[in-house]
Each structure stands twice: as structure tokens, then as C-alpha cells.
Scaffold this motif. Structure first.
Motif, PDB file in Angstrom:
ATOM      1  N   LEU A 127      35.607 -10.028  16.549  1.00  0.00           N
ATOM      2  CA  LEU A 127      34.293  -9.524  17.098  1.00  0.00           C
ATOM      3  C   LEU A 127      33.500 -10.427  16.527  1.00  0.00           C
ATOM      4  CD1 LEU A 127      34.848  -5.526  16.592  1.00  0.00           C
ATOM      5  CD2 LEU A 127      34.655  -7.011  18.595  1.00  0.00           C
ATOM      6  N   ASP A 128      33.362 -10.823  15.471  1.00  0.00           N
ATOM      7  CA  ASP A 128      32.566 -12.088  14.854  1.00  0.00           C
ATOM      8  C   ASP A 128      32.297 -13.307  15.804  1.00  0.00           C
ATOM      9  OD1 ASP A 128      31.501 -10.343  12.752  1.00  0.00           O
ATOM     10  OD2 ASP A 128      32.745 -11.547  11.265  1.00  0.00           O
ATOM     11  N   GLN A 129      33.429 -13.625  16.082  1.00  0.00           N
ATOM     12  CA  GLN A 129      33.564 -14.658  16.961  1.00  0.00           C
ATOM     13  C   GLN A 129      32.943 -14.422  18.592  1.00  0.00           C
ATOM     14  OE1 GLN A 129      37.231 -16.691  17.741  1.00  0.00           O
ATOM     15  NE2 GLN A 129      37.679 -17.427  15.693  1.00  0.00           N
ATOM     16  N   GLN A 130      33.324 -13.231  18.844  1.00  0.00           N
ATOM     17  CA  GLN A 130      32.773 -12.889  20.218  1.00  0.00           C
ATOM     18  C   GLN A 130      31.277 -12.866  20.165  1.00  0.00           C
ATOM     19  OE1 GLN A 130      34.598 -12.163  23.063  1.00  0.00           O
ATOM     20  NE2 GLN A 130      35.761 -13.317  21.876  1.00  0.00           N
ATOM     21  N   VAL A 131      30.694 -12.157  19.209  1.00  0.00           N
ATOM     22  CA  VAL A 131      29.265 -12.211  19.076  1.00  0.00           C
ATOM     23  C   VAL A 131      28.723 -13.883  19.244  1.00  0.00           C
ATOM     24  CG1 VAL A 131      27.128 -11.733  17.545  1.00  0.00           C
ATOM     25  CG2 VAL A 131      28.959  -9.879  18.034  1.00  0.00           C
ATOM     26  N   LEU A 132      29.183 -14.619  18.301  1.00  0.00           N
ATOM     27  CA  LEU A 132      28.606 -16.127  18.297  1.00  0.00           C
ATOM     28  C   LEU A 132      28.727 -16.633  19.760  1.00  0.00           C
ATOM     29  CD1 LEU A 132      30.302 -17.194  14.856  1.00  0.00           C
ATOM     30  CD2 LEU A 132      27.659 -16.938  15.509  1.00  0.00           C
ATOM     31  N   ALA A 133      30.031 -16.327  20.316  1.00  0.00           N
ATOM     32  CA  ALA A 133      30.410 -17.109  21.569  1.00  0.00           C
ATOM     33  C   ALA A 133      29.334 -16.551  22.816  1.00  0.00           C
ATOM     34  CB  ALA A 133      31.824 -16.774  22.040  1.00  0.00           C
ATOM     35  N   HIS A 134      29.238 -15.077  22.707  1.00  0.00           N
ATOM     36  CA  HIS A 134      28.260 -14.550  23.718  1.00  0.00           C
ATOM     37  C   HIS A 134      27.012 -14.876  23.431  1.00  0.00           C
ATOM     38  CE1 HIS A 134      31.823 -12.311  24.790  1.00  0.00           C
ATOM     39  NE2 HIS A 134      31.556 -12.688  26.118  1.00  0.00           N
ATOM     40  N   HIS A 167      28.190  -8.211  27.518  1.00  0.00           N
ATOM     41  CA  HIS A 167      29.258  -8.428  26.682  1.00  0.00           C
ATOM     42  C   HIS A 167      28.959  -8.524  25.281  1.00  0.00           C
ATOM     43  CE1 HIS A 167      32.254 -10.344  30.021  1.00  0.00           C
ATOM     44  NE2 HIS A 167      31.941  -9.313  30.109  1.00  0.00           N
ATOM     45  N   LEU A 168      27.512  -9.184  25.034  1.00  0.00           N
ATOM     46  CA  LEU A 168      27.257  -9.404  23.689  1.00  0.00           C
ATOM     47  C   LEU A 168      26.653  -8.136  23.332  1.00  0.00           C
ATOM     48  CD1 LEU A 168      26.202 -11.196  21.648  1.00  0.00           C
ATOM     49  CD2 LEU A 168      23.999 -11.434  22.980  1.00  0.00           C
ATOM     50  N   GLU A 169      26.205  -7.293  23.825  1.00  0.00           N
ATOM     51  CA  GLU A 169      25.579  -6.108  23.266  1.00  0.00           C
ATOM     52  C   GLU A 169      27.035  -4.972  22.803  1.00  0.00           C
ATOM     53  OE1 GLU A 169      22.792  -5.424  22.278  1.00  0.00           O
ATOM     54  OE2 GLU A 169      22.292  -7.189  22.963  1.00  0.00           O
ATOM     55  N   HIS A 170      27.859  -5.147  23.819  1.00  0.00           N
ATOM     56  CA  HIS A 170      29.087  -4.198  23.724  1.00  0.00           C
ATOM     57  C   HIS A 170      29.895  -4.810  22.255  1.00  0.00           C
ATOM     58  CE1 HIS A 170      32.513  -1.870  24.510  1.00  0.00           C
ATOM     59  NE2 HIS A 170      33.209  -2.467  24.553  1.00  0.00           N
ATOM     60  N   MET A 171      29.855  -5.978  22.130  1.00  0.00           N
ATOM     61  CA  MET A 171      30.767  -6.939  20.927  1.00  0.00           C
ATOM     62  C   MET A 171      29.712  -6.407  19.667  1.00  0.00           C
ATOM     63  SD  MET A 171      33.387  -7.681  21.968  1.00  0.00           S
ATOM     64  CE  MET A 171      34.322  -8.344  23.400  1.00  0.00           C
ATOM     65  N   LYS A 172      28.758  -6.482  19.732  1.00  0.00           N
ATOM     66  CA  LYS A 172      27.732  -6.157  18.595  1.00  0.00           C
ATOM     67  C   LYS A 172      27.872  -4.720  18.081  1.00  0.00           C
ATOM     68  CE  LYS A 172      23.863  -9.394  19.007  1.00  0.00           C
ATOM     69  NZ  LYS A 172      22.228  -9.408  19.382  1.00  0.00           N
TER      70      LYS A 172
END
Length: 178
Positions: A127-134, A167-172
Motif C-alpha cells: 500500500l505504501d508503494q501504491q500511494v507513491l506510484a499513484h 486509485h490513489l484515493e482508494h490506496m490511501k
């Protein structure tokens, strides 16, 4: 705590810091992307990273909601890959480089960090990586849509940005639940 556990914990911290620094580098790169070639390279590599990371998360995630999100990342970023390819097949993109087939070193390192994550730390790492990537991809799409040098790819970026923002909001949100 054993030396082996301490070393594993330290490696996880180093991997997290490396990912965070890589995210800052990616943000800076995305913010300065103006040419079609740079955009295609970054967008394609970003999609490839998302698909690979999602495949790993399907196997390793502990939480059902994280696995569900990973499955959605695979679907949406596969779609984005196809849409980028379709945009590249338009006459306006003649001469633009073909999307790379491999990840760059930074994102390959992120994949390696996911594979090295402990079972109990995997979801947070993902999830941390997903936030950074998005965050990086939102910057890339918005920046190129506003000032890119290719109208066909600007249109692709403009239509893709809202999906990436969701995507970014969902991952956050998922990260907050952890």
C-alpha cells in the motif's frame, strides 16, 4: 530478538526509505515530462510496475481488500497499457518511441522490495508503494495533459488521470485501515 530478525527488520526499513526516495525522484521526473518519448516511457513502465506488483499482491496480501485492490490494479493498468498502445497507433504519434518492455531499475527495486517483505509487513509495504506510484502517475498524467508535445497522448493522459486519481484515493484509504 535474534540477529536474523534484527537484520530482516533493518532491511525492511532500508527498503521503505529507498522506495520513498525513489518516489520523490519519480515525482520530480513526472513533473518535468514534456516530450512524447518521455511520457510513453514513464507511462508504460508505470503500468508494467502496477501489473507486476498486483500479481505479487494477489499471492501475498493478507487482507482480502488489498487482494481485491491488487486485482483491480491489474485490470485497470492492463487497460491503460492497451489504450496507450492504441494512442500510439494514431498518425499523430508517428516517430514516438515504442513503450519499453522492461521495468527501469527503480521500479524493479520496488518489485524486489515487495518480494522481500515479511508476510506480516507485506500489505503495508504494498500500500505504501501504491500511494507513491499513484502520486507519481497522477503528476505524470496531469502534467503531460497540460503541457505535453503530442495532442493524441495529451488526450490519453487527460482521460487516464481521473482513473489514477481514484486509485490513489482508494490506496490511501486502504492504508489508513491498516
Amino acid at each position: 530478538m535474534s540477529n536474523e530478525q534484527e537484520a530482516g527488520g533493518l532491511k525492511q526499513v532500508v527498503n521503505k526509505v529507498t522506495d520513498a526516495v525513489g518516489g520523490m525522484v519519480g515525482q520530480a521526473s513526472a513533473a518535468s515530462t514534456r516530450t512524447a518519448d518521455q511520457f510513453v516511457e514513464n507511462a508504460a513502465i508505470g503500468d508494467r510496475y502496477e501489473i507486476r506488483a498486483g500479481m505479487i499482491a494477489l499471492q501475498r496480501a493478507q487482507r482480502d481488500d488489498v487482494r481485491l485492490a491488487a486485482r483491480q490494479m491489474i485490470i485497470d493498468h492492463t487497460t491503460s497499457t492497451h489504450q496507450l498502445q492504441a494512442a500510439l497507433e494514431m498518425n499523430e504519434t508517428a516517430g514516438v518511441i515504442a513503450p519499453p518492455l522492461e521495468l527501469d531499475n527503480r521500479r524493479q527495486g520496488m518489485i524486489q522490495h515487495l518480494m522481500e517483505a515479511s508476510d506480516d509487513g507485506f500489505d503495508k509495504q504494498y500500500l505504501d508503494q501504491q500511494v507513491l506510484a499513484h502520486e507519481e502517475t497522477v503528476t505524470l498524467m496531469r502534467n503531460f495533459a497540460e503541457g505535453g508535445d503530442n495532442s493524441q497522448l495529451r488526450s490519453f493522459a487527460l482521460s487516464t488521470a481521473p482513473v489514477v486519481e481514484r486509485h490513489l484515493e482508494h490506496m490511501k484509504h486502504l492504508r489508513e485501515l491498516a
